[in-house]
Design an enzyme around this catalytic site. Sequence first.
Site, mmCIF file in Angstrom:
data_model
loop_
_atom_site.group_PDB
_atom_site.id
_atom_site.type_symbol
_atom_site.label_atom_id
_atom_site.label_comp_id
_atom_site.label_asym_id
_atom_site.label_seq_id
_atom_site.Cartn_x
_atom_site.Cartn_y
_atom_site.Cartn_z
ATOM 1 N N TYR A 124 61.033 57.151 17.588
ATOM 2 C CA TYR A 124 61.275 58.578 17.773
ATOM 3 C C TYR A 124 62.003 59.126 16.565
ATOM 4 O O TYR A 124 62.546 58.373 15.751
ATOM 5 C CB TYR A 124 62.021 58.910 19.068
ATOM 6 C CG TYR A 124 63.443 58.393 19.223
ATOM 7 C CD1 TYR A 124 64.495 58.889 18.458
ATOM 8 C CD2 TYR A 124 63.746 57.450 20.193
ATOM 9 C CE1 TYR A 124 65.790 58.436 18.640
ATOM 10 C CE2 TYR A 124 65.035 57.002 20.377
ATOM 11 C CZ TYR A 124 66.054 57.499 19.596
ATOM 12 O OH TYR A 124 67.338 57.060 19.774
ATOM 13 N N LYS A 125 61.957 60.452 16.447
ATOM 14 C CA LYS A 125 62.712 61.138 15.404
ATOM 15 C C LYS A 125 63.885 61.842 16.055
ATOM 16 O O LYS A 125 63.741 62.436 17.119
ATOM 17 C CB LYS A 125 61.833 62.149 14.665
ATOM 18 C CG LYS A 125 60.782 61.499 13.794
ATOM 19 C CD LYS A 125 59.965 62.532 13.037
ATOM 20 C CE LYS A 125 58.900 61.834 12.199
ATOM 21 N NZ LYS A 125 58.016 62.817 11.551
ATOM 22 N N GLU A 126 65.036 61.734 15.386
ATOM 23 C CA GLU A 126 66.224 62.427 15.869
ATOM 24 C C GLU A 126 66.785 63.293 14.751
ATOM 25 O O GLU A 126 66.615 62.985 13.565
ATOM 26 C CB GLU A 126 67.284 61.444 16.372
ATOM 27 C CG GLU A 126 67.908 60.571 15.311
ATOM 28 C CD GLU A 126 68.980 59.637 15.850
ATOM 29 O OE1 GLU A 126 68.991 59.340 17.062
ATOM 30 O OE2 GLU A 126 69.826 59.204 15.042
ATOM 31 N N LYS A 128 79.724 63.265 15.777
ATOM 32 C CA LYS A 128 78.351 63.408 15.286
ATOM 33 C C LYS A 128 77.436 63.381 16.492
ATOM 34 O O LYS A 128 77.556 62.524 17.357
ATOM 35 C CB LYS A 128 77.972 62.271 14.339
ATOM 36 C CG LYS A 128 76.531 62.398 13.817
ATOM 37 C CD LYS A 128 76.097 61.184 13.034
ATOM 38 C CE LYS A 128 76.566 61.296 11.618
ATOM 39 N NZ LYS A 128 76.066 60.183 10.776
#
Length: 169
Positions: A69-71, A83
């Site tokens: 996945y992209k975060e 963060k």
Amino acid sequence: MYGMVSHEIEVNVAASEAWKLYGTLQLAKIVGEGGLPDLITKVDVVQGDGGVGTILHLFFTSGMMISSYKEKYTVVDDEKRVKEAEVVEGGYLDLGFTLYRVRFEIIEKEDEENKCITKSTIEYEVKEEAAAAANASSLVSIQPMVAIMNLAAHYLIQNHNNNNNNRGF
């Protein structure tokens, strides 16, 4: 359906030292370079320098429910040492989640300048129909974040000791 899980670890380094790792891309680099071979195979920086808007592409080992996945970093607060990253493509979103957010916090220990607490929190929201079909809450585990925090703690303590040894202590 909304849920949240979290975990804390005490680390024997100053909060400012821990934040140098957590507040930058250094942690992603350590994890992505084989720091957790049973969990994550690679971490690519798609865009950014570690600040808000940075996008990472995480690749997981085969056998995991999610392959990648992209975060995107949505919060990088140097003052509060927080963060946050949200999944923006693939992974949990493909399973019916509408939100999957990871938060790392570095908490200074009162009266102990060479100790801090690292805290990881996962917040998630999933569509009701997906939650029922996939038993979504069973898909969310804090254990990968605990593994990352343990890896970070080991790295911080090792580097802290090496730095002290290099100074003649």
